[in-house]
Scaffold this motif. Structure first.
Motif, PDB file in Angstrom:
ATOM      1  N   ARG A  11       0.757  -1.140   0.042  1.00 37.61           N
ATOM      2  CA  ARG A  11      -0.078   0.048  -0.018  1.00 37.61           C
ATOM      3  C   ARG A  11       0.852   1.253   0.160  1.00 37.61           C
ATOM      4  O   ARG A  11       0.757   2.212  -0.753  1.00 37.61           O
ATOM      5  CB  ARG A  11      -0.881  -0.143   1.239  1.00 37.61           C
ATOM      6  N   PHE A  65      -3.997  -7.693  -4.542  1.00 36.12           N
ATOM      7  CA  PHE A  65      -3.415  -6.308  -4.471  1.00 36.12           C
ATOM      8  C   PHE A  65      -3.767  -5.569  -6.051  1.00 36.12           C
ATOM      9  O   PHE A  65      -4.082  -4.887  -6.206  1.00 36.12           O
ATOM     10  CB  PHE A  65      -2.079  -6.265  -3.943  1.00 36.12           C
ATOM     11  N   THR A 104      -6.979   5.149  -5.359  1.00 37.67           N
ATOM     12  CA  THR A 104      -6.174   4.302  -4.984  1.00 37.67           C
ATOM     13  C   THR A 104      -6.536   3.999  -3.410  1.00 37.67           C
ATOM     14  O   THR A 104      -6.534   2.763  -2.878  1.00 37.67           O
ATOM     15  CB  THR A 104      -4.786   4.411  -5.324  1.00 37.67           C
ATOM     16  N   LEU A 146      -8.346   0.671  -1.896  1.00 33.08           N
ATOM     17  CA  LEU A 146      -7.198  -0.260  -1.195  1.00 33.08           C
ATOM     18  C   LEU A 146      -8.106  -0.295   0.330  1.00 33.08           C
ATOM     19  O   LEU A 146      -7.916  -1.351   0.921  1.00 33.08           O
ATOM     20  CB  LEU A 146      -5.788   0.316  -0.787  1.00 33.08           C
TER      21      LEU A 146
END
Length: 220
Positions: free
Chosen positions: A101, A177, A203, A207
């Protein structure tokens, strides 16, 4: 006409200067290609036209790129390399998912400089849309992403001291991912507007849904 002796006596260009010239030539080829693709379309643009626009020979083009696909995806490949480098620089004690991340967010923070060193950001955005709408380029991009994900999985395995051939977790995590990232970039591209800051925000939002999406019961 200069003699062979005279030519041999000339000092060779410093390696740093040669590398800068090679970089300028490569960047010019990328910029010329993406401008032509944007204006004429990928299929209707030839290597000869790219070379002419860059003021080099076709032979010079092939010194830098194997084909049109490679030059079309050159900026994406540079950003992919930035992502892998960002993952490698994350603290060793960081868990795999947080490391991925933070690495991708670091990548978006640094991507603008990488892109704008070669082409205007607006041209890069148009190229992204071109890739998504051109089957040949989209297929090539998906192949390259598969290679990127393999590199990420191997790096996660190295960080965790795992054998990636015996333990499937690095590949499973990176596959999940990578799926989130593809959904994110597709949603961003479909908006037809917005820059890298918008992509970074999207993003983060997507996530944040990875953990809840993997929960056993979505109804609680």
């Amino acid at each position: 006409m200069q003699s062979i002796e005279g030519a041999a006596a000339r000092p060779a260009a410093p390696s740093g200067l040669r590398e800068r010239k090679k970089r300028r030539t490569r960047d010019t080829l990328i910029r010329s290609a993406l401008e032509l693709f944007s204006r004429k379309g990928y299929e209707r643009t030839t290597v000869d036209e790219i070379a002419e626009a860059a003021e080099v020979s076709q032979r010079t083009f092939f010194r830098y790129f194997a084909n049109k696909e490679e030059v079309a995806l050159a900026i994406q490949s540079a950003v992919d390399a930035l992502f892998l480098a960002a993952l490698r620089s994350r603290p060793a004690a960081e868990a795999p998912l947080p490391a991925l991340r933070e690495a991708v967010l670091d990548t978006w923070d640094g991507a603008r400089a990488v892109i704008e060193a070669v082409v205007p950001l607006e041209l890069h955005m148009r190229t992204y849309g071109l890739i998504e709408s051109t089957p040949q380029l989209l297929a090539a991009r998906l192949r390259s992403l598969s290679e990127v994900e393999e590199g990420l999985a191997l790096e996660i395995a190295r960080r965790e001291g795992l054998d990636p051939h015996a333990d499937p977790r690095p590949h499973v995590l990176v596959a999940a991912f990578g799926g989130v990232m593809r959904v994110t970039t597709r949603a961003w591209g479909e908006r037809g507007e917005g820059g890298l800051d918008d992509l970074r925000e999207l993003t983060v939002a997507y996530l944040d849904q990875l953990g809840p999406a993997l929960a056993e019961n979505w109804r609680t």
